[in-house]
Each structure stands twice: as structure tokens, then as C-alpha cells.
Design a protein around this motif. Sequence first.
Motif, PDB file in Angstrom:
ATOM      1  N   ALA A 594      96.771  19.820  87.403  1.00  0.00           N
ATOM      2  CA  ALA A 594      96.029  18.608  87.026  1.00  0.00           C
ATOM      3  C   ALA A 594      96.601  18.121  85.705  1.00  0.00           C
ATOM      4  N   GLY A 595      96.646  16.808  85.510  1.00  0.00           N
ATOM      5  CA  GLY A 595      97.216  16.357  84.248  1.00  0.00           C
ATOM      6  C   GLY A 595      97.120  14.865  84.044  1.00  0.00           C
ATOM      7  N   LYS A 596      97.426  14.464  82.801  1.00  0.00           N
ATOM      8  CA  LYS A 596      97.309  13.060  82.397  1.00  0.00           C
ATOM      9  C   LYS A 596      98.465  12.691  81.474  1.00  0.00           C
ATOM     10  N   THR A 597      99.057  11.535  81.748  1.00  0.00           N
ATOM     11  CA  THR A 597     100.108  11.008  80.887  1.00  0.00           C
ATOM     12  C   THR A 597      99.493  10.223  79.731  1.00  0.00           C
ATOM     13  N   ARG A 606     105.050   9.612  73.529  1.00  0.00           N
ATOM     14  CA  ARG A 606     104.929   9.919  74.956  1.00  0.00           C
ATOM     15  C   ARG A 606     104.275  11.294  75.076  1.00  0.00           C
ATOM     16  N   TRP A 607     103.276  11.387  75.946  1.00  0.00           N
ATOM     17  CA  TRP A 607     102.480  12.604  76.068  1.00  0.00           C
ATOM     18  C   TRP A 607     102.386  13.042  77.532  1.00  0.00           C
ATOM     19  N   PHE A 608     102.146  14.331  77.692  1.00  0.00           N
ATOM     20  CA  PHE A 608     101.590  14.832  78.950  1.00  0.00           C
ATOM     21  C   PHE A 608     100.706  16.022  78.639  1.00  0.00           C
ATOM     22  N   ALA A 609      99.464  15.936  79.122  1.00  0.00           N
ATOM     23  CA  ALA A 609      98.505  17.036  78.980  1.00  0.00           C
ATOM     24  C   ALA A 609      98.169  17.516  80.379  1.00  0.00           C
ATOM     25  N   THR A 616      96.839  25.928  80.140  1.00  0.00           N
ATOM     26  CA  THR A 616      96.796  24.520  79.734  1.00  0.00           C
ATOM     27  C   THR A 616      97.937  24.280  78.753  1.00  0.00           C
ATOM     28  N   GLY A 617      98.703  23.229  78.992  1.00  0.00           N
ATOM     29  CA  GLY A 617      99.818  22.901  78.105  1.00  0.00           C
ATOM     30  C   GLY A 617      99.817  21.426  77.767  1.00  0.00           C
ATOM     31  N   VAL A 618     100.085  21.114  76.508  1.00  0.00           N
ATOM     32  CA  VAL A 618     100.163  19.721  76.065  1.00  0.00           C
ATOM     33  C   VAL A 618     101.495  19.509  75.350  1.00  0.00           C
ATOM     34  N   VAL A 619     102.179  18.420  75.716  1.00  0.00           N
ATOM     35  CA  VAL A 619     103.488  18.095  75.148  1.00  0.00           C
ATOM     36  C   VAL A 619     103.452  16.685  74.571  1.00  0.00           C
TER      37      VAL A 619
END
Length: 798
Positions: A594-597, A606-609, A616-619
Motif C-alpha cells: 500500500a502506498g501514496k505518492t 518527490r515522495w513515496f510513502a 513501512t518505508g518513506v522516501v
Amino acid sequence: MSERKETRNRSAAVRILAVAGKILGTVLLLGLLTSLIFACLFAVYVKNDLSAQTDFKVEGFTLDQTSVIYYEDPKTGEDVVLQKLYGGSNRTWVEYKDIPKNLIHACIAIEDKRFDDHQGVDWYTTLKACVKMFLGQGQAGGSTITQQLIKNLTGDEEVTVRRKIVEIFRALEFEKTHTKRDIMEMYLNIIGLGENCSGVQSASRVYFGKNVEELDLAECASLIGITNNPSVYDPYINPGKNKERQEIILQQMLEQNYINQEQYEEAVAEELVFRNASGDASDADNDAFYSYFEDQVIRDVVRDLCDRTGYEYDIVYKMVMTGGYQIYSTFDPEVQAAVDKVYSDLANIPETASSQQLQSGMVIIDNKTGDIVALTGGVGPKQGSLTWNRATQSLLSPGSTIKPISVYAPALELGIVTPATAIDDTPYSFTDSACWPKNSDSVYRGLVSVNEAVELSLNTVPVKLVAQMTPEYCFSFAKDKMGLSTLVSEYVTNSGEVLSDVNLAPLAMGGLTNGVTIRAMAAAYATFPNQGVYREARTYTKVTDADGNLILDNSQTSYVAMKELSAWYITYMLQNTVQEGTGRAAQIENMTIAGKTGTTTSDFDRWFAGYSPYYTGVVWCGYDDPEEVVLTNSDTNPAITLWQCVMENVHSGLRDREFSRPTNVVECSVCKDSGMLCTRACEEDVREGSRVEKVLLSIYDVPTQSCTVHKEVEVCNASGHVANRYCALAAGNGTHKVGLLDVARAFPVRGITVLDQAYAVSNAILPEGYYPALSPSIDSVNVECYVHSSSSISGKTN
């Protein structure tokens, strides 16, 4: 007669003396009683009000023991050494044995000439200062080196009698447990000496271009002279004032027999040469740098120990590095190895058109514990210890990744939406020439479900929801329940402009005043797979001293941020986002994701969680000097690219699992355009594909009312447009029923096109000053048939 008179005089004198004696005795008695009462009250005051403040100890400050960071081996459960911390890595700290005697003597001579004799307080200078203050002759100092050290350690600059009393008691207690050597070493290593220097080692490099042990007598006196008032005696600013101060110190050293006349004259005559060598490569230790994770463990321990003790950062840092502490971290070597494999090699970092290196940070949390198990604060080889960590220190605008946290989660929690709820994707506000907000593709789609709004990362829907819930509620939810502590209700810029995150745009689209850290975003997103329970994202669990005594118990803070169902709804929609929406590039084979840009204005950030049932990883990706991120070899969000590369390795060998689902969730069919039960009109919608969709909802959220949005309308068989009264009369022609949208849209500005307006029943009656929504097609089905008319019918009849 004269004898009688003399006798009377003597008797009168005796009576006068007796009366005077009684008065004097009474005054003395009152004074004594007053003094006793004052002493008792003072003792009670000290015991009840100051005792906690006068308790001043520097636990573990042994100056000569190696602290160690451990991690728990995931396979054996044993504690394994991650990193040994050495005090030598702090180049500004110098041990007592390496401090020149002349520097120590210069300090004592000018700062505290009875330093070696008193027990922390010089009562002579203290009483002298009190008398001068009482007589209104200004401040007279009186603080010993011990008292000054304590003031520097605690950062307590309050100018009050209360603070002075506390300082005196602390100094007396402090000298009971610390030697004069320890006190002098600490003092000379933390005093401010101008030019942003803390301690004599860094100051020696800045002013004389050499290490402190190399300073001669003249240089020692010059250096110590700065501490009285760095803004006045800084030799780079006022070399003349520094020279005057130096000679005063040398005179005091001569008078106190630290130097002889010849040494004095030689030092006074010496020409001081100032040279800044603080940045010389020889002053650095490049052999072994701490990792970003180790950096953060050190920072977190120092921060928490500062909070617990009230001491200044420099002294606590020294305690952590050389106090023989045992620090138990949350590090996972396998997960960190997966991060480092991608981030340490610049060949893995997406290429851009900028001359700057694209930077990135990542934080990974173990969903089982809520702890940080891996992180990185930059790309490529690390260039030093305790360098800037973009994952934990940079405040960044989160863009659309904030929407599940500040919009959809609170809306679900309030029960005003479900994933099936339909909201009109149209502008929220208008000016004479523009409408707001716009979606990233500048398209308004019309009626969409909340699930679709999340999948496509629309902006209009969250703006409308924040307005409905109020920005105040959404702000409180994001900050107080989801841990985004850097959100601000008011921020005044240098120009006087007042900014606030309590507003539609920051909360709905993520353009925050200050921003958030990647770490904070990871902790917030980890709440969703944890059934709505927020947990503090720790890097360590506890700290003990060299003897095993507990120094810091970093028990995890956790609390229920939202209902389990609300958290699962978010996960359900973010799963759909990865399967069908903007997050498709994050898919991992045989793993539920599952994730959100997230993207900010002008593509600066620019993100992706994203998360699995395991991690759980967030970039974040962007530049240190913000500019648009323009990719040269891909169209994919670089944050998703890096996230997928790392997490694919992290999940290698793990079996797929489903997210925990509430037991009352069922599958049901709803109308896409209303979120209600389907009718025949819904099934007859003229658009390609069915407007009936299956969704997962709580049994309490399954709709019970039929769709009120779709309306059956007669359409001419010949033209394919809404039938007029002549269509059915035309020879060989007929009509059939279709479902169209019965929605009323009107805007105060012209020219707003809405995609599904082509399938909506025309609304001829508009409020004054309003204009209709435009269809993207001039020949759409909702246009009334123009093939058949009275003339065409009458002509054929004749």
C-alpha cells in the motif's frame, strides 16, 4: 546638698542605662528571633523549593571510557556490537594533560585566583559582590570557575537571586564529587571563545592555527582573555582590546607568582600572529565515519539526556562519547544492508538534468515493533561523522503524501466519508480569472469516489473535505494524533508576514510552512498497518552506564490515533493506489503493498510513502538547493524507484501476507457516481464499462438507500442524443432509455470543463451570475437531438 544632687544624678543615669539596656536587649532579641525565623524559612525554602534544582550530578562523566552501540541479532536475539564510540572523534575536546599549564594558570589568575583553595564558592568575592549590589554600585561578578561551569552546563542565564542561590548550592555539591582537574578540563572545553568556538581546542585552531598544547604563554593569555566578552576581545574584531586584556592577565599571573618578570616581559613583547586553520584537512579524521543510523542514535541519546539532565549539548555529547555507556539500538543489519546497497552507489540514483546531485533520504520502520530499523540521510559515500541527515533533520514539504494523514484519516474517523463516498471533482473557490485548486493534470473529472480521489491523488476532494471538517480539526489530528509536531499554527517571517498551517492548502496539498521530516512521515504511515495505533519511531530502547545502571529508559510512546476501521480503510485505498493508481511502480512481486505518492509545487520534492504487512518505508527525493526535479532517463517518480529497489530486497524471502482486516468488513456493490445502492439507471449509464463497482465496507457503512444521482432519460436511436418530442414521431425511428447524471453545477466564472458533464442532464435554470459546467465534447449525449424537428416531421407527413 551637692552629694544628694550627685546621688540623684547617678540614680537617673542608672535608670537611663537600664532602660537603654532593655531597649537594646529587646532589639537584639527581636533581631535574633527574626534571624532564626528567616533562617528557618530559608531552610524550608531550600528544602522544598530548591532541593530538586540543587541536585546536580554528571552521571557517567568519566572522560576515559568507550561507549558502545549494540543491536539485537534478529536470528539469535543476542546483543551484538554495532559501533564503539570514541571521544577522539570530537576534535574540539582536549584532555587536561594536553592543556598547557600556562593556559590553566592564566584562567585561574584572571577568573578565580582562589580556585585551588575554595570548595566551589569564594565567599570573599561573593560577599563583596553582594555589598556592591546592595549599595547600587552595579554587578561585581563573584562567580568561581565551578559556578561558571555549572551555568554553562545548564544554560541557566536568569539574573535573579534565586538563580544565584541555586548556583551556589550546586557548586558546593559539585565539588564534593569532582576533582579540580575534572572541573578545569570541563570548563576549558565548553567555554565560548567567539567565532562560534566552544572550548580552547577549537579556539586555538581558529585564532592561532595550531592545537592547544602548542600554545605559548603569550598566546595562552590572549586566548583566555577572549572569554570575558568575546564580542569585545575577539582579536579578529578588536586586536587592540585583546592585547590590553592579555597584558592584564599576564600582570595577574606575575603578581600571583605563576610566571617571573622575565617571562612576563617576553610575553608582553611577543607579536601575536593570528591564523585560522580550523578547516585544515590535517585536523580531520577520515578513517572511519559513523553511519547515518549511528549518527542518529547518538543524536537521539544526546537529545534525551539533555532533556533529562538540563545540561548543555556539548557536555552531554562528551558524556555519551566517553562515559562508557551501553546503548541498545533498534538497528536491523539486513534491512540496513538493503538500503546501503542502493543508496551508496550513485549509479542507482535516477539521473536528472540538474548540475546538482539528486539527493534522497529514507526511513524504514518494522511494523511489528514500530521502531526504526534502517535509514539513510543521503546518497553516495558518506563524507563524515554526524553529517547532515536529510531523513531526520531536513524539514520538507510533503506534498500529497500528507493527504491520508491530515484529510482522509480524520474524515474517516469522523464518519463523514467511506471509500465509496462520491464527491464532485470541481473547483472549490474562484477569482475573476481563475479557479482553485487544480489537479496535477489540470483536469476536473466530476463525480468520483473517495477511493478514486486517493488513487489519482486529486486535489479538489481533499480541499473540500478539509473545509467541511475545518482546518483546525485537521491540523490538530495531524499534529497531535499523527505526530507531525513541526506543523505550526502561526509563523512570522523576517519580513513580518504571518504564515500558518491551519489552512486549506497546507493541510490538503502539503505545502507546509516549515515542513516535516521523513522520520515523522514514516511514523505516521506506520500507524495504518498497526490498526490505528501511533508509536514513536525510536532508534534506541535504553542506555545503561558502565556498571549496568539504567541511565535512559526510552520506553516507546504509543496511543490510539484512530479506530481500527479508519486505519484499514486508508490501507485499502492505498492498496488500490498501488494496484491501479499513481503508485503502480511500487509493486513488489508476491507481496501486498500500500502506498501514496507526493509531489510539491514545481516538482521540487518527490515522495513515496509505502508499506507492507512487514515494513513501512518513506522516501524523499530532491535537491539541497531546491529546484525542479527533471528526470532524463525515466518518467517514474524517483522516490518510487528507490523505494521499490530497496524494499524488493528487504522483502526477499518473506511470504506474502494480507493486512489485518476488521471482522465486520464485507463486499458490496455500489454506484460509482453516488456511492449508493445501484438502480436500473446506474446500470444503463451510457459510458463504457459498468458504473457498478464492488467495494469493501464495514457492514455499518454499506449503503441502504438507492442512487439519487442517475436518472433515466430517453435517447433518440437515430442521433444518439437526448430525445425531443419529435424523435419518437419520426418514421422508422424510436428511443431507448439510458442513465444520465442528474447533477446541478454552476460556477461564478466561465469556461470550466468537467469530464462527466457530457453524461449529465442539462440544467437550464442557473442562479444569476453563474455559468454552466462545460462538456469536453460539443456533441455529447446530453445535447438535445438536432436531427428531428417539427419541420422534419411535417415534411415527411406531407
